[in-house]
Structures are given as C-alpha cells and as structure tokens.
Design a protein around this motif. Structure first.
Motif, PDB file in Angstrom:
ATOM      1  N   UNK A   1       0.834  -1.206   0.000  1.00 26.30           N
ATOM      2  CA  UNK A   1       0.000   0.000   0.000  1.00 26.30           C
ATOM      3  C   UNK A   1       0.868   1.256   0.000  1.00 26.30           C
ATOM      4  N   UNK A   2       1.933   1.263   0.796  1.00 24.68           N
ATOM      5  CA  UNK A   2       2.824   2.418   0.880  1.00 24.68           C
ATOM      6  C   UNK A   2       3.506   2.675  -0.457  1.00 24.68           C
ATOM      7  N   UNK A   3       3.883   1.594  -1.155  1.00 30.92           N
ATOM      8  CA  UNK A   3       4.545   1.750  -2.452  1.00 30.92           C
ATOM      9  C   UNK A   3       3.618   2.366  -3.493  1.00 30.92           C
ATOM     10  N   UNK A   4       2.308   2.244  -3.302  1.00 34.59           N
ATOM     11  CA  UNK A   4       1.339   2.820  -4.239  1.00 34.59           C
ATOM     12  C   UNK A   4       1.017   4.276  -3.934  1.00 34.59           C
ATOM     13  N   UNK A   5       1.520   4.805  -2.823  1.00 35.52           N
ATOM     14  CA  UNK A   5       1.185   6.174  -2.416  1.00 35.52           C
ATOM     15  C   UNK A   5       2.013   7.186  -3.205  1.00 35.52           C
ATOM     16  N   UNK A   6       1.617   7.455  -4.414  1.00 41.88           N
ATOM     17  CA  UNK A   6       2.321   8.404  -5.273  1.00 41.88           C
ATOM     18  C   UNK A   6       2.231   9.804  -4.677  1.00 41.88           C
ATOM     19  N   UNK A   7       3.355  10.352  -4.257  1.00 47.30           N
ATOM     20  CA  UNK A   7       3.364  11.683  -3.676  1.00 47.30           C
ATOM     21  C   UNK A   7       2.763  11.761  -2.290  1.00 47.30           C
ATOM     22  N   UNK A   8       2.597  10.632  -1.624  1.00 48.39           N
ATOM     23  CA  UNK A   8       2.069  10.637  -0.274  1.00 48.39           C
ATOM     24  C   UNK A   8       0.565  10.627  -0.188  1.00 48.39           C
ATOM     25  N   UNK A   9      -0.129  10.433  -1.319  1.00 48.58           N
ATOM     26  CA  UNK A   9      -1.581  10.413  -1.302  1.00 48.58           C
ATOM     27  C   UNK A   9      -2.129   9.045  -0.954  1.00 48.58           C
TER      28      UNK A   9
ATOM     29  N   UNK B   1      -3.863   5.660  -2.188  1.00 50.43           N
ATOM     30  CA  UNK B   1      -4.006   4.914  -3.446  1.00 50.43           C
ATOM     31  C   UNK B   1      -5.476   4.727  -3.821  1.00 50.43           C
ATOM     32  N   UNK B   2      -5.706   4.519  -5.113  1.00 56.79           N
ATOM     33  CA  UNK B   2      -7.041   4.201  -5.605  1.00 56.79           C
ATOM     34  C   UNK B   2      -7.286   2.692  -5.531  1.00 56.79           C
ATOM     35  N   UNK B   3      -8.551   2.341  -5.393  1.00 53.81           N
ATOM     36  CA  UNK B   3      -8.924   0.922  -5.406  1.00 53.81           C
ATOM     37  C   UNK B   3      -8.451   0.254  -6.698  1.00 53.81           C
ATOM     38  N   UNK B   4      -8.506   0.975  -7.821  1.00 56.43           N
ATOM     39  CA  UNK B   4      -8.131   0.396  -9.101  1.00 56.43           C
ATOM     40  C   UNK B   4      -6.635   0.115  -9.216  1.00 56.43           C
ATOM     41  N   UNK B   5      -5.839   0.657  -8.300  1.00 56.94           N
ATOM     42  CA  UNK B   5      -4.410   0.365  -8.317  1.00 56.94           C
ATOM     43  C   UNK B   5      -4.069  -0.980  -7.696  1.00 56.94           C
ATOM     44  N   UNK B   6      -4.991  -1.566  -6.953  1.00 56.95           N
ATOM     45  CA  UNK B   6      -4.704  -2.831  -6.278  1.00 56.95           C
ATOM     46  C   UNK B   6      -4.668  -3.949  -7.302  1.00 56.95           C
ATOM     47  N   UNK B   7      -3.495  -4.479  -7.551  1.00 57.44           N
ATOM     48  CA  UNK B   7      -3.307  -5.574  -8.498  1.00 57.44           C
ATOM     49  C   UNK B   7      -3.080  -6.857  -7.706  1.00 57.44           C
ATOM     50  N   UNK B   8      -3.921  -7.875  -7.872  1.00 56.02           N
ATOM     51  CA  UNK B   8      -3.789  -9.110  -7.091  1.00 56.02           C
ATOM     52  C   UNK B   8      -2.427  -9.763  -7.213  1.00 56.02           C
ATOM     53  N   UNK B   9      -1.732  -9.540  -8.345  1.00 55.36           N
ATOM     54  CA  UNK B   9      -0.408 -10.151  -8.489  1.00 55.36           C
ATOM     55  C   UNK B   9       0.590  -9.608  -7.476  1.00 55.36           C
ATOM     56  N   UNK B  10       0.381  -8.364  -7.052  1.00 55.81           N
ATOM     57  CA  UNK B  10       1.254  -7.801  -6.031  1.00 55.81           C
ATOM     58  C   UNK B  10       0.966  -8.340  -4.651  1.00 55.81           C
ATOM     59  N   UNK B  11      -0.205  -8.986  -4.488  1.00 57.53           N
ATOM     60  CA  UNK B  11      -0.613  -9.536  -3.192  1.00 57.53           C
ATOM     61  C   UNK B  11      -0.703 -11.055  -3.228  1.00 57.53           C
ATOM     62  N   UNK B  12      -0.084 -11.684  -4.213  1.00 57.95           N
ATOM     63  CA  UNK B  12      -0.287 -13.115  -4.431  1.00 57.95           C
ATOM     64  C   UNK B  12       0.099 -13.964  -3.221  1.00 57.95           C
ATOM     65  N   UNK B  13       1.011 -13.489  -2.396  1.00 60.06           N
ATOM     66  CA  UNK B  13       1.446 -14.276  -1.242  1.00 60.06           C
ATOM     67  C   UNK B  13       0.481 -14.191  -0.064  1.00 60.06           C
ATOM     68  N   UNK B  14      -0.484 -13.294  -0.126  1.00 55.69           N
ATOM     69  CA  UNK B  14      -1.402 -13.131   1.007  1.00 55.69           C
ATOM     70  C   UNK B  14      -2.845 -12.928   0.587  1.00 55.69           C
ATOM     71  N   UNK B  15      -3.206 -13.310  -0.634  1.00 54.27           N
ATOM     72  CA  UNK B  15      -4.577 -13.119  -1.116  1.00 54.27           C
ATOM     73  C   UNK B  15      -5.602 -13.807  -0.222  1.00 54.27           C
ATOM     74  N   UNK B  16      -5.259 -14.971   0.322  1.00 55.60           N
ATOM     75  CA  UNK B  16      -6.242 -15.686   1.133  1.00 55.60           C
ATOM     76  C   UNK B  16      -6.572 -14.944   2.430  1.00 55.60           C
ATOM     77  N   UNK B  17      -5.714 -14.021   2.855  1.00 57.17           N
ATOM     78  CA  UNK B  17      -5.937 -13.262   4.082  1.00 57.17           C
ATOM     79  C   UNK B  17      -6.516 -11.868   3.812  1.00 57.17           C
TER      80      UNK B  17
END
Length: 226
Positions: free
Chosen positions: A37-45, A47-63
């Motif tokens: 989530x922090x890595x998606x904070x462009x300029x400290x804002x 993040x948008x819901x549409x930025x969440x890509x499941x491939x970036x969360x593949x190790x914890x999708x079940x949680x």
C-alpha cells in the motif's frame, strides 16, 4: 459473479511485488500489505482501489479483503479471501463487517471505521474470538489501509486478517481487545484521475456489470422516394 479480465501483461517494472510470505510469521501478511500500500502512495496520497493488483498480493490473497463504506460507521465486504470465509463459515461478500463481531464490539468497530476513513488512518486491531462453551479461544490481527474510489472519495479499504485459529474452524465472532490508529499526513487530493490496472485475478476483481444497449425503436413514418 466475478469476471476474469484477460489483457496484455504490463511491464514487470510497473508491478509492485512483495517478498515471499513466511507462514510461521503470523504478522508477516500485515506488514507485506502495508509495504504494498505504501509503495502505491504516489506523492504521499491515498491509493485508488483500481491500483490494487492481485499479483502484487499473491502471497497473502487468502488473508486479504476489500471493504466499502456505506455509512459513517458501517462498511461491507466487497471481496474476501478464503481465510476470512473459513472463519465466518460462509461467503461474506456483501455482508457488513459487523457480522464478524460480537454485539459488545460493534460500537467500537463503528469508531474504528470512522477513524480509518475520516482520518484517514492506518488502523491495526487485535482481536479475540468469542468465548463459547467447548470451544478454544484464539487471537487474530487486522490491518486496515484506506483507499479511494473511482470518484476520489476515501470509501474503500484494503484489509488483511490473520489468526492462529485451529483447523478446521467453526464459525466465530470477535471481540476487539486493542485498536491503534496512525493518521496519514501529507495527503494530496488533487490527483486528476484514478490510475487504472490492466488485469485482474479471479476471486479478487469487483463484479462486472453487463453492458446494456438501448433498444432501437422503429420510426413511425417512412419516407419513400419514387
């Protein structure tokens, strides 16, 4: 029903990837989710819901899960991983988050939702399963990370819940034993439009609405040329 969207793979340097999940570290998924989530904070804002890509969360999708705010102190599940479904004993999509908590905990949960979205704040919760005769209690930890909707309002939330529940688990509810809020500073709300991702993984994409085309009516008068 969730729909899998097939699209060209974006360049590898556009995907935020996480380290491998270590199942013996119970809090590791929480820290991984916050790092993503922090890595998606462009300029400290936020993040948008549409930025969440499941491939970036593949190790914890079940949680992982996504919440949608529907009232000042109420949010419902838009999506949820298998671990949360097992704890609830049912599919939780569309249900209010309060359904997983005891009546005594719901006032506190309302305050948690308000502070998470209005702060906005990163929220961490310590939970304990409801005491019931013949059932062993267990602990759980939650992190809530605010997100913007397509309209730019902070009404979505990426969450992760991990527990030491025995398997198989019977349906349970939780009490809140501790809540910690970290307000997010240096926000920017002037982003012109929401970034968009090009692919989604099945099971973690929002339901797609079918395209309905307007019916064309035949004209009442016909012009005939001879």
């Amino acid at each position: 029903m969730d729909t899998e969207i097939k699209a060209a793979q974006p360049p590898a340097d556009k995907i935020v990837e996480l380290g491998k999940f270590r199942p013996n570290h119970s809090l590791s998924p929480l820290r991984q989710a916050e790092a993503y989530w922090t890595a998606l904070r462009n300029g400290g804002g936020i993040p948008y819901r549409t930025q969440i890509d499941p491939r970036g969360l593949e190790n914890l999708l079940e949680y992982a899960f996504i919440l949608e705010r529907i009232a000042p102190e109420i949010a419902r599940f838009r999506l949820a991983g298998q671990h949360l479904i097992q704890l609830a004993g049912m599919e939780v999509r569309g249900m209010p988050a309060s359904a997983l908590f005891t009546p005594a905990a719901r006032n506190s949960l309302g305050e948690v939702m308000r502070r998470t979205f209005d702060g906005p704040s990163v929220t961490e919760l310590s939970l304990c399963s409801e005491a019931r005769r013949g059932r062993s209690q267990f602990d759980a930890n939650v992190i809530l990370l605010p997100l913007k909707s397509d309209l730019g309002d902070i009404s979505r939330c990426l969450g992760v819940l991990v527990s030491n529940a025995p398997a198989p688990t019977v349906p349970c509810r939780f009490d809140i034993t501790h809540a910690a809020h970290r307000e997010i500073s240096g926000l920017r709300y002037d982003t012109p439009e929401a970034p968009k991702t090009t692919s989604k993984a099945p099971g973690f994409a929002d339901p797609q609405r079918p395209l309905v085309r307007p019916e064309r009516k035949r004209p009442y008068l016909w012009l005939v040329k001879s």
